[in-house]
Design a protein around this motif. Structure first.
Motif, short mmCIF file in Angstrom:
data_model
loop_
_atom_site.label_atom_id
_atom_site.label_comp_id
_atom_site.label_asym_id
_atom_site.label_seq_id
_atom_site.Cartn_x
_atom_site.Cartn_y
_atom_site.Cartn_z
N SER A 1 0.84 -1.21 0.00
CA SER A 1 0.00 0.00 0.00
C SER A 1 0.87 1.25 0.00
N GLY B 1 -11.78 2.86 9.14
CA GLY B 1 -13.04 3.15 8.46
C GLY B 1 -14.04 3.85 9.36
N SER C 1 -14.00 -0.98 9.95
CA SER C 1 -12.65 -1.24 10.46
C SER C 1 -12.27 -0.07 11.36
N GLU D 1 -15.01 -0.95 5.37
CA GLU D 1 -15.53 0.26 6.02
C GLU D 1 -15.68 0.04 7.52
N SER E 1 -5.23 1.24 3.02
CA SER E 1 -5.10 -0.04 3.73
C SER E 1 -6.21 -0.97 3.27
N LYS E 2 -5.86 -2.19 2.96
CA LYS E 2 -6.87 -3.17 2.57
C LYS E 2 -7.77 -3.52 3.75
N SER E 3 -7.16 -3.79 4.89
CA SER E 3 -7.93 -4.23 6.05
C SER E 3 -8.55 -3.07 6.82
N GLY E 4 -7.92 -1.91 6.75
CA GLY E 4 -8.37 -0.79 7.54
C GLY E 4 -7.96 -0.91 9.00
N LEU F 1 -9.91 2.30 1.67
CA LEU F 1 -9.89 1.06 2.45
C LEU F 1 -10.70 -0.05 1.80
N GLY G 1 -10.01 7.71 4.07
CA GLY G 1 -9.59 6.31 4.11
C GLY G 1 -9.86 5.62 2.79
#
Length: 325
Positions: free
Chosen positions: A54, A132, A129, A127, A98-101, A124, A122
């Motif tokens: 990222s 998020g 997260s 959401e 960030s993929k996961s957040g 992301l 974000g």
């Protein structure tokens, strides 16, 4: 793996990532509009951060923003927590990727940024997260699965984030009225910069280096003019100095195929009439395009009175690195 399996795997990866991009189309909503407006109106900079893959995507988006008129910088989340946070100001806009957040370093950074009243966007995959739930604007870059067979290596997700960044950058470009002239100013180097900004007046032969003969100049003297200026061409003018034709190596070869006795001929007898011309204020890239379109190797540069003021040759355009689009 067999050759067929290798090919199929490659196609599968492209298919999965293209589907991830297609999903973004339906994810765009009012949050995207808010993000674009906030970025366009900010009195500070756009700061983009992310960790690992990222982070690499963040750096690429920063580069795209900067080259299209939106000032941006990359902030490494770990370095930010060890002093680099000092670069951030309350008027800045910060994009967290960030993929996961739930990336720990980004979460810790976010908590500090909240205290500074920085606007947080974000980008992301989730959401619901930690990031998020706390960010001001949520840009959805969720992907169903990574192209990696183990669903581990960031592939589809990093592609989705990159495309979302492009969507922001290009929308901002149009919103700000960013022009090709603006783009050229920010890209002065390389063939791209030359194509967008280099003018004919900057590279054309001028003054005594421009081959010019009168219509009644003997063919022998016209050839000497062509030879001395080493361009394989000379412009031909009338008694008022107006361009009436050009004489090239090709014209001479075609003439000699018809007759061998040329001692009594003048430039007017061998020249090509109504030659292609160009103005000095045009871009050099346009000259190259004209040469390619008409299959010629030089253009006479004329003023508003159709008097030759310069000449530009294909070899010179190529030598400076100018290329076709």
């Amino acid at each position: 793996m067999t050759d067929k399996e290798i090919l199929e795997k490659g196609k599968q990866v492209i298919k999965l990532e293209s589907e991830a991009i297609a999903d973004l189309y339906n994810f765009l909503d009012d949050e995207f509009i808010k993000a674009v407006k906030i970025i366009s109106q900010t009195k500070g900079r756009v700061i983009i951060t992310g960790l690992g893959k990222s982070g690499l995507i963040a750096r690429k988006i920063v580069a795209t923003f900067n080259s299209t008129g939106t000032a941006a910088v990359y902030l490494h989340p770990t370095d930010a927590l060890h002093g680099d946070l000092g670069m951030v100001r309350s008027e800045d806009v910060l994009i967290l990727i960030s993929k996961s957040g739930n990336t720990e370093e980004l979460v810790n950074l976010m908590l500090m940024l909240k205290r500074m009243n920085v606007t947080l966007i974000g980008m992301l995959g989730e959401e619901n997260s930690k990031i998020g739930r706390e960010c001001d604007i949520f840009l959805n870059v969720y992907v169903k699965e990574e192209a990696c067979p183990h669903d581990l290596a960031p592939t589809s997700s990093s592609t989705a984030a990159l495309v979302m960044g492009d969507a922001l950058a290009i929308t901002l470009l149009e919103l700000k009225g960013f022009t090709t002239d603006d783009f050229a100013f920010l890209h002065p180097g390389g063939s791209l910069g030359k194509r967008l900004s280099l003018k004919i007046s900057e590279i054309m032969y001028k003054g005594k280096n421009v081959p010019i003969v009168n219509e009644d100049t003997s063919l022998k003297d016209a050839i000497l003019e062509m030879t001395s200026k080493r361009l394989g061409v000379t412009s031909v003018v009338d008694k008022n100095g107006n361009l009436t034709g050009v004489l090239t190596d090709g014209d001479l070869r075609r003439l000699l195929e018809k007759q061998s006795d040329i001692k009594n001929l003048v430039a007017k007898n061998a020249m090509s009439k109504n030659p292609k011309t160009i103005k000095a204020e045009f871009l050099a890239s346009f000259a190259l395009q004209q040469m390619e379109n008409f299959k010629i190797t030089s253009l006479v540069v004329v003023d508003d009175d159709n008097k030759p003021v310069g000449i530009i040759h294909l070899h010179d355009l190529i030598e400076i690195g100018l290329q076709r689009r």
